[in-house]
Enzyme design. Structure first.
Site, PDB file in Angstrom:
ATOM      1  N   GLY A   1     -58.413   2.060  22.365  1.00  0.00           N
ATOM      2  CA  GLY A   1     -57.258   1.181  22.172  1.00  0.00           C
ATOM      3  C   GLY A   1     -56.007   1.934  22.576  1.00  0.00           C
ATOM      4  O   GLY A   1     -55.870   3.120  22.264  1.00  0.00           O
TER       5      GLY A   1
ATOM      6  N   ALA B   1     -49.944  -0.163  20.079  1.00  0.00           N
ATOM      7  CA  ALA B   1     -49.097   0.458  19.049  1.00  0.00           C
ATOM      8  C   ALA B   1     -49.750   1.666  18.382  1.00  0.00           C
ATOM      9  O   ALA B   1     -49.260   2.790  18.498  1.00  0.00           O
ATOM     10  CB  ALA B   1     -48.702  -0.592  18.024  1.00  0.00           C
TER      11      ALA B   1
ATOM     12  N   CYS C   1     -45.291  -7.672  19.744  1.00  0.00           N
ATOM     13  CA  CYS C   1     -44.294  -8.374  18.919  1.00  0.00           C
ATOM     14  C   CYS C   1     -43.207  -9.012  19.775  1.00  0.00           C
ATOM     15  O   CYS C   1     -42.538  -9.934  19.341  1.00  0.00           O
ATOM     16  CB  CYS C   1     -43.659  -7.413  17.927  1.00  0.00           C
TER      17      CYS C   1
ATOM     18  N   THR D   1     -58.858  -0.584  17.816  1.00  0.00           N
ATOM     19  CA  THR D   1     -59.276  -1.722  18.635  1.00  0.00           C
ATOM     20  C   THR D   1     -58.525  -3.001  18.310  1.00  0.00           C
ATOM     21  O   THR D   1     -58.799  -4.050  18.910  1.00  0.00           O
ATOM     22  CB  THR D   1     -60.794  -1.955  18.481  1.00  0.00           C
ATOM     23  N   GLY D   2     -57.610  -2.959  17.325  1.00  0.00           N
ATOM     24  CA  GLY D   2     -56.750  -4.108  17.095  1.00  0.00           C
ATOM     25  C   GLY D   2     -57.450  -5.292  16.466  1.00  0.00           C
ATOM     26  O   GLY D   2     -58.451  -5.158  15.770  1.00  0.00           O
ATOM     27  N   ALA D   3     -56.912  -6.457  16.756  1.00  0.00           N
ATOM     28  CA  ALA D   3     -57.445  -7.690  16.186  1.00  0.00           C
ATOM     29  C   ALA D   3     -57.504  -8.743  17.282  1.00  0.00           C
ATOM     30  O   ALA D   3     -56.847  -8.619  18.312  1.00  0.00           O
ATOM     31  CB  ALA D   3     -56.554  -8.162  15.049  1.00  0.00           C
TER      32      ALA D   3
ATOM     33  N   VAL E   1     -57.345   2.881  12.749  1.00  0.00           N
ATOM     34  CA  VAL E   1     -55.924   2.616  12.520  1.00  0.00           C
ATOM     35  C   VAL E   1     -55.514   1.252  13.066  1.00  0.00           C
ATOM     36  O   VAL E   1     -56.159   0.703  13.958  1.00  0.00           O
ATOM     37  CB  VAL E   1     -55.040   3.686  13.212  1.00  0.00           C
ATOM     38  N   GLY E   2     -54.431   0.728  12.513  1.00  0.00           N
ATOM     39  CA  GLY E   2     -53.846  -0.502  13.036  1.00  0.00           C
ATOM     40  C   GLY E   2     -54.554  -1.750  12.533  1.00  0.00           C
ATOM     41  O   GLY E   2     -55.152  -1.756  11.463  1.00  0.00           O
TER      42      GLY E   2
ATOM     43  N   TYR F   1     -18.829  -1.881   0.239  1.00  0.00           N
ATOM     44  CA  TYR F   1     -18.240  -3.215   0.426  1.00  0.00           C
ATOM     45  C   TYR F   1     -17.011  -3.174   1.318  1.00  0.00           C
ATOM     46  O   TYR F   1     -16.168  -2.292   1.192  1.00  0.00           O
ATOM     47  CB  TYR F   1     -17.882  -3.804  -0.943  1.00  0.00           C
TER      48      TYR F   1
END
Lengths: 448, 136
Positions: free
Chosen positions: A9, A12, A44, A112-114, A280-281, A425
């Site tokens: 992968g 990210a 993203c 490998t992510g989703a 990971v990920g 402020y």
């Protein structure tokens, strides 16, 4: 001999792992393997290319080829890992020309992510159902818009579904969102907060149908309509945004155990149950900071933090992952929404008793022109009075408040401490009384 | 100066495949890293450079450059003996990000074999093409 680190992968978490490993071990042989043509780009950012804010999909490439070359990272793109053998410590690959290769590793990182998830809906094999996960997915949607489609149905009212919906409205399409649950952003916001966002989106012309299950895809070969909640909805473009599922097949086939979320189980060093193999990920699970239960929140921020930890460990050094709060923000037209920690709903699911407080205020001094509304909701654990979650909706300045509350939760701050917090402020920048502090006071009143 | 895909490529310099540039200044050569290199590495926090008098060899590492997230060897574009080291770039490594071709220079060397080694480098026109191909 140089340490051999293989990373499956190259987005990210994968690139982050490779970079962290290189920082720790200047001599290691580091290989990244990805099925995709382009490595190291930001998923993203995809909706914002479709929306036109970012000129080109190529602008989403965060790590250009020079990066891999300068760090001496051996990148194999358009290459698929077909098997991992953890006893022999090898991975077998096949490239796009069909050539196979077996590589030896000392440390392996699975990143490998989703994959976009498609529920078993009747007619789902029909053509023309797009998703938004990869650069190519983004290009397909963009091309459809250029080809003149006039309307879109988006299935799923999570972050991807809504961000894509906004983008398509900005491109002039008529957009209908279909969500199975009774509210939008169900993972992110409580129903009371989600309702405000939903109303704001509807005012901008987004048609949102909640509490409706997609029952069937209609059309001969190509989808021309869906049936949802017994109603037929026609459109030119259909986008599935039902959510994503950890891509853990390689791990399963290699005998690497999954956890209760069906993502790869890891320890505090992001190592799986198999020595020298890390995950990971989006494909990995790790403990939630509040519930301590395994979580797979599938956010880019978690991916990079986990990637860094695994990269350091894979290079023979030591690092721990501190857990997940699942802090997230989004902007939909001119409304920003953010979350950190648990929602009231998630707390109830975890059997945690809470007291909540919400306050509506302004992003600048009330008398200052162009002040925008902002609403802060705090979720506080009843016994310890610690803050365990926060949601914010506002016209601006949401993100850094979410970050501040994330820090507060991580440092186990009580709502009493937050109510006395020292804040800054100036009239053009914020209100005298910080909205987060006012929300804390609301909670304190309820605790009295 | 042209911009290829957002990366600056100035005229009058020679370029290596390892993301370095050189500028011939009389009998000396100034060298540094390209805009493409610094943009790829992002926030540079450290440059480890050899000292004056050290010899560098074409295509061999002479130092390292480290950013918040990355670390890379610096590969000499030509051979020679170091006559000057940019101490300002060492104390303010952000100069490599802000001004890679002028204030962010790294070394001045007395070249050992300039004419022969130039054949291994790209001139402006070639470098523009090379940057275009990199970006693909």
């Amino acid at each position: 001999m140089a340490r051999r680190i293989i990373i499956v992968g190259a987005n990210a978490s994968g690139v982050e792992a490779a970079s962290a490993a290189r920082k720790k071990d200047r001599a290691a042989e580091i290989t990244l393997i990805t099925q995709e043509k382009t490595a190291g780009y930001s998923r993203c950012g995809l909706p914002f290319v479709i929306g036109g804010q970012i000129p080109s999909f190529r602008d989403l490439i965060v790590y250009p080829p020079a990066y891999f070359q300068m760090l001496k990272l051996n990148l194999k793109n358009e290459t698929k890992v077909t098997a991992i053998k953890t006893k022999e410590k090898t991975v077998t690959t096949v490239d796009k020309a069909g050539a196979t290769e077996t590589l030896q590793y000392d440390s392996l990182v699975i990143a490998t992510g989703a994959d976009a998830f498609m529920p078993p809906i009747k007619g789902r094999e029909k053509q023309g159902i797009l998703s938004l996960r990869s650069l190519e997915d983004g290009e397909k949607i963009d091309q459809a818009v250029k080809d003149g489609v006039k309307s879109a149905v988006i299935m799923g009212a999570g972050l991807i579904g809504l961000e894509t919906g906004v983008a398509l409205i900005e491109r002039g399409l008529k957009v209908t969102i279909v969500e199975m649950l009774p509210q939008i952003l169900p993972q992110m916001l409580d129903a009371d907060m989600a309702k405000q966002v939903q109303e704001a989106l509807q005012e901008k012309g987004m048609c949102i149908l909640t509490g409706k299950t997609v029952e069937e895809f209609l059309g001969d070969e190509k989808v021309t309509a869906i049936m949802a909640g017994g109603e037929k909805i026609e459109a030119d473009l259909f986008i599935s945004a039902f959510g994503v599922r950890a891509n853990a097949k390689l791990a399963v086939d290699a005998g690497i155990p999954l956890g209760e979320t069906r993502a790869i189980k890891t320890n505090a060093r992001m190592e799986t149950d198999v020595k020298d193999v890390y995950a990971v990920g989006d494909c990995a699970e790790a403990p939630n900071i509040i519930t301590h239960k395994p979580t797979c929140a599938q956010l880019g921020t978690i991916a990079v933090r986990q990637g860094k930890v695994a990269g350091i460990n894979a290079a023979g050094d030591y690092a721990q992952f501190t857990g997940i709060l699942a802090s997230a923000v989004t902007r939909l037209f001119d409304i920003e929404a953010g979350v950190t920690g648990l929602t009231e709903t998630a707390a109830a699911r975890a059997r945690i008793e809470v007291v909540t407080g919400a306050i509506s205020s302004k992003t600048k001094a009330d008398y200052y022109p162009s002040a925008k509304p902002i609403k802060v909701k705090l979720v506080v654990e009843k016994e310890s009075q610690r803050i365990i979650g926060a949601q914010i909706i506002g016209g601006e300045e949401v993100t850094q408040r979410i970050n501040a509350l994330s820090f507060a939760i991580q440092k186990q701050m009580t709502v009493r401490e937050l109510a006395k917090a020292d804040t800054a402020y100036a009239p053009p920048l914020n209100e005298t009384w910080e909205p987060m502090v006012l929300a804390a006071e609301m909670v304190l009143m309820k605790l009295r | 100066m042209v911009k290829v895909d957002g990366y600056e490529v100035p005229e009058g310099l020679y370029y290596s495949n390892d993301f370095e540039w050189i500028k011939i200044e009389g009998d000396k050569v100034r060298m540094g890293v390209t805009d493409y290199a610094q943009k790829s590495l992002r926030e540079i926090v450290y440059a480890e450079l050899p000292s004056v008098g050290t010899e560098v060899k074409q295509n061999e590492p002479y130092g390292t450059v480290e950013s918040v997230k990355a670390v890379s060897d610096l590969i000499a574009a030509i051979s020679g003996t170091i006559e000057e080291v940019n101490e300002e770039a060492q104390s303010k490594p952000e100069l490599l990000n802000e001004d890679p071709y002028v204030k962010g220079w790294l070394l001045v060397v007395k070249p050992a074999n300039l004419q022969a080694e130039l054949a291994n480098l790209m001139d402006f026109a070639k470098a523009v093409e090379w940057h275009k191909n990199q970006a693909k």
